[in-house]
Design a protein around this motif. Structure first.
Motif, PDB file in Angstrom:
ATOM      1  N   GLU A   1       0.849  -1.205   0.000  1.00  0.00           N
ATOM      2  CA  GLU A   1       0.000   0.000   0.000  1.00  0.00           C
ATOM      3  C   GLU A   1       0.884   1.255   0.000  1.00  0.00           C
ATOM      4  O   GLU A   1       0.671   2.190  -0.782  1.00  0.00           O
ATOM      5  CB  GLU A   1      -0.913  -0.005   1.243  1.00  0.00           C
ATOM      6  N   VAL A   2       1.906   1.232   0.860  1.00  0.00           N
ATOM      7  CA  VAL A   2       2.786   2.401   0.976  1.00  0.00           C
ATOM      8  C   VAL A   2       3.603   2.584  -0.312  1.00  0.00           C
ATOM      9  O   VAL A   2       3.765   3.700  -0.804  1.00  0.00           O
ATOM     10  CB  VAL A   2       3.684   2.268   2.226  1.00  0.00           C
ATOM     11  N   ALA A   3       4.064   1.475  -0.888  1.00  0.00           N
ATOM     12  CA  ALA A   3       4.824   1.563  -2.151  1.00  0.00           C
ATOM     13  C   ALA A   3       3.948   2.164  -3.243  1.00  0.00           C
ATOM     14  O   ALA A   3       4.410   2.994  -4.046  1.00  0.00           O
ATOM     15  CB  ALA A   3       5.308   0.178  -2.561  1.00  0.00           C
ATOM     16  N   GLU A   4       2.681   1.767  -3.279  1.00  0.00           N
ATOM     17  CA  GLU A   4       1.793   2.265  -4.341  1.00  0.00           C
ATOM     18  C   GLU A   4       1.509   3.760  -4.176  1.00  0.00           C
ATOM     19  O   GLU A   4       1.450   4.494  -5.161  1.00  0.00           O
ATOM     20  CB  GLU A   4       0.504   1.437  -4.369  1.00  0.00           C
ATOM     21  N   ILE A   5       1.363   4.202  -2.921  1.00  0.00           N
ATOM     22  CA  ILE A   5       1.148   5.647  -2.702  1.00  0.00           C
ATOM     23  C   ILE A   5       2.356   6.422  -3.238  1.00  0.00           C
ATOM     24  O   ILE A   5       2.234   7.436  -3.901  1.00  0.00           O
ATOM     25  CB  ILE A   5       0.940   5.979  -1.203  1.00  0.00           C
ATOM     26  N   LYS A   6       3.538   5.893  -2.952  1.00  0.00           N
ATOM     27  CA  LYS A   6       4.771   6.587  -3.368  1.00  0.00           C
ATOM     28  C   LYS A   6       4.888   6.611  -4.896  1.00  0.00           C
ATOM     29  O   LYS A   6       5.191   7.653  -5.489  1.00  0.00           O
ATOM     30  CB  LYS A   6       5.977   5.879  -2.737  1.00  0.00           C
ATOM     31  N   LEU A   7       4.636   5.470  -5.537  1.00  0.00           N
ATOM     32  CA  LEU A   7       4.727   5.418  -7.003  1.00  0.00           C
ATOM     33  C   LEU A   7       3.728   6.376  -7.627  1.00  0.00           C
ATOM     34  O   LEU A   7       4.035   7.077  -8.604  1.00  0.00           O
ATOM     35  CB  LEU A   7       4.467   3.984  -7.495  1.00  0.00           C
ATOM     36  N   ASP A   8       2.537   6.432  -7.045  1.00  0.00           N
ATOM     37  CA  ASP A   8       1.503   7.328  -7.540  1.00  0.00           C
ATOM     38  C   ASP A   8       1.982   8.783  -7.442  1.00  0.00           C
ATOM     39  O   ASP A   8       1.870   9.561  -8.389  1.00  0.00           O
ATOM     40  CB  ASP A   8       0.228   7.091  -6.710  1.00  0.00           C
ATOM     41  N   ALA A   9       2.566   9.109  -6.275  1.00  0.00           N
ATOM     42  CA  ALA A   9       3.043  10.481  -6.064  1.00  0.00           C
ATOM     43  C   ALA A   9       4.164  10.830  -7.050  1.00  0.00           C
ATOM     44  O   ALA A   9       4.307  11.972  -7.474  1.00  0.00           O
ATOM     45  CB  ALA A   9       3.527  10.656  -4.630  1.00  0.00           C
ATOM     46  N   GLU A  10       4.968   9.845  -7.393  1.00  0.00           N
ATOM     47  CA  GLU A  10       6.084  10.073  -8.323  1.00  0.00           C
ATOM     48  C   GLU A  10       5.629  10.021  -9.781  1.00  0.00           C
ATOM     49  O   GLU A  10       6.424  10.196 -10.693  1.00  0.00           O
ATOM     50  CB  GLU A  10       7.164   9.001  -8.120  1.00  0.00           C
ATOM     51  N   GLY A  11       4.355   9.683  -9.984  1.00  0.00           N
ATOM     52  CA  GLY A  11       3.842   9.571 -11.351  1.00  0.00           C
ATOM     53  C   GLY A  11       4.404   8.377 -12.091  1.00  0.00           C
ATOM     54  O   GLY A  11       4.520   8.385 -13.315  1.00  0.00           O
TER      55      GLY A  11
END
Ligand code: NAI
Length: 425
Positions: free
Chosen positions: A394-404
């Motif tokens: 979940e945390v990895a996906e939030i980060k990837l999303d934020a990084e586009g």
């Protein structure tokens, strides 16, 4: 009884303003904590919970405490190292609604433990530790609180080691998540965070270059790998010492020299310990070192470099620079210890700890783990628990999303194939 930091500072208003600036800067670069803050503010998952924290109180940690409070928790926090607190950040944090901060830089042992007790006086229902000092103090001195504690979270390798040892002895009486051991924490924080921030702190404290130096890295675990790689990237020659054969082999295959510390001692210009063990650099090593060496520790406790032995050997000792203590030997050699042998990336006077982005990941995991304890705490028995993989993802996906950054998912056929054993040649 220890009072909150704001009551102890001479100019608390100025400290709060400066600390708030540091927190705002960190927050701008913490998209994971920002996303979780929005969720927590809307859903108030921590309403009624009291969260006790013992962590390095600087800007990134302050953001973690702030988002937990934004989610409805009453938070009490102190340091987990006598030298790593930023007093201005501690004061700014103490001004946040729902947070009390007792952390202060430069406290002695008695004051350090009095602040731990002040946090425990809030009767936490959840503990968040970096090094296990809260869990230890609660089990030793306040066992009556254990019944109402839902669980805890532990940030670092040494804390997880201590907890596992306690668990094996049947002495750990509530569930604690090993936040340190998740991929999202360990593969970034321990490796890149410790590597970058330790080297930056040593360079800034000494004003010396890495190029052409021989850097001896004790321990080739997660932290050691990061330190070795970044030192090598700064054109230093790296020597690794290890006690674990596969780790020693890994370092050898990476192209580093692997030597026993007794031999490395004579070769190194800079020594950085990252073992989580004790007595890694001792008298017989000091005796062989060259004039002017730097001695720094990046492991959790200040027991990796035997400072008592160094002190006994020295004919003179003085502060060579802010954060550098020189020990002069009878033959005139000067051995220089940084940050009193405490975590060099957090405890030198100019230390900032890990880069913000790295701590966003570690503290993102901390935050979702606290949420897991509140939502599903009953499902976990006393003992050390791995963080569920779904939370790490979940945390990895939030980060990837934020990084586009977009990435693929498995097709149904692929998922089925990966789960099956029937498909052979
Ligand atoms: P790890 O378990 O991955 O690595 C430690 C390595 O040290 C192992 O390979 C072990 O075999 C080796 N070792 C043990 N005793 C040794 C000895 N006498 N000589 C040479 N090598 C020895 O642990 P990790 O994650 O690298 O953590 C190491 C320490 O750093 C811990 O105390 C941890 O809490 C701390 N840490 C510090 C951080 C910082 O900000 N400075 C961040 C994260 C962890």
């Amino acid at each position: 009884m220890t009072a909150p930091i704001s009551e102890r500072l001479e100019d608390a208003d100025a400290a709060r303003e400066s600390g708030r600036r540091k927190m705002d800067w960190a927050a701008q670069h913490m998209p994971i904590c920002d996303a979780l803050a929005s969720e927590f503010e809307a859903e108030q998952p921590f309403e009624g919970e009291r969260i006790g924290m013992a962590m390095h109180v600087e800007a990134k940690t302050a953001i973690l405490a702030e988002i937990l409070a934004a989610g409805g928790a009453e938070v009490a926090i102190t340091g987990c190292n006598p030298l790593s607190t930023h007093d201005d950040v501690s004061a700014a944090l103490d001004a946040v609604s729902g947070v009390t901060s007792y952390a202060e830089r430069g406290v002695d042992d008695d004051e350090y433990y009095a602040a731990i007790e002040a946090v425990i006086d809030h009767e936490p229902t959840i503990t968040v530790d970096d090094g296990m000092d809260l869990v230890a103090a609660i089990h030793e001195d306040y066992p009556e609180l254990i019944d109402t504690i839902v669980g805890g979270a532990e940030e670092t390798t040494t804390g997880v080691h201590r907890l596992r040892a306690m668990d094996e002895d049947g002495q750990l009486d509530y569930p604690v998540f090993a936040v340190n051991d998740t991929p999202m924490k360990r593969l970034f924080d321990n490796v890149h965070g410790t590597g970058e921030s330790s080297l930056a702190s040593i360079a800034m404290t000494t004003n010396l270059s890495w190029a052409g130096k021989t850097v001896v890295v004790a321990g080739y675990g997660h932290c050691g790998k990061g330190v070795a790689k970044k030192a090598s990237g700064q054109n230093a020659d790296v020597v690794v010492t290890e006690v674990e054969p596969r780790r020693a082999l890994e370092a050898h295959m990476e192209g580093y020299d692997v030597l026993p510390m007794l031999e490395a001692a004579a070769e190194g210009d800079v020594f950085i310990t990252t073992t989580g063990n004790r007595d890694v650099i001792v008298e017989e090593h000091f005796e062989r070192m060259q004039d002017g060496v730097l001695l720094a520790n990046a492991g959790h406790f200040d027991v990796e470099i035997d400072l008592d032995a160094l002190s006994d050997l020295a004919v003179d000792s003085y502060e060579a620079r802010d954060g550098v203590q020189a020990y002069e030997m009878a033959d005139g050699r000067r051995l220089n210890v940084l940050a009193e042998g405490r975590l060099v990336n957090l405890a030198t006077p100019i230390a900032l700890g890990h880069p913000v982005e790295v701590m966003d990941q570690s503290f993102g995991i901390q935050a979702v783990v606290v949420r897991e304890l509140v939502e599903n705490g009953d499902a976990y028995e006393a003992g050390v628990h791995d963080v569920p993989d779904r939370l790490d993802k979940e945390v990895a996906e939030i980060k990837l999303d934020a990084e586009g950054v977009e990435f693929d998912g498995l097709t149904e056929t692929q998922a089925e194939y990966m789960d099956s054993w029937q498909h052979g040649t």
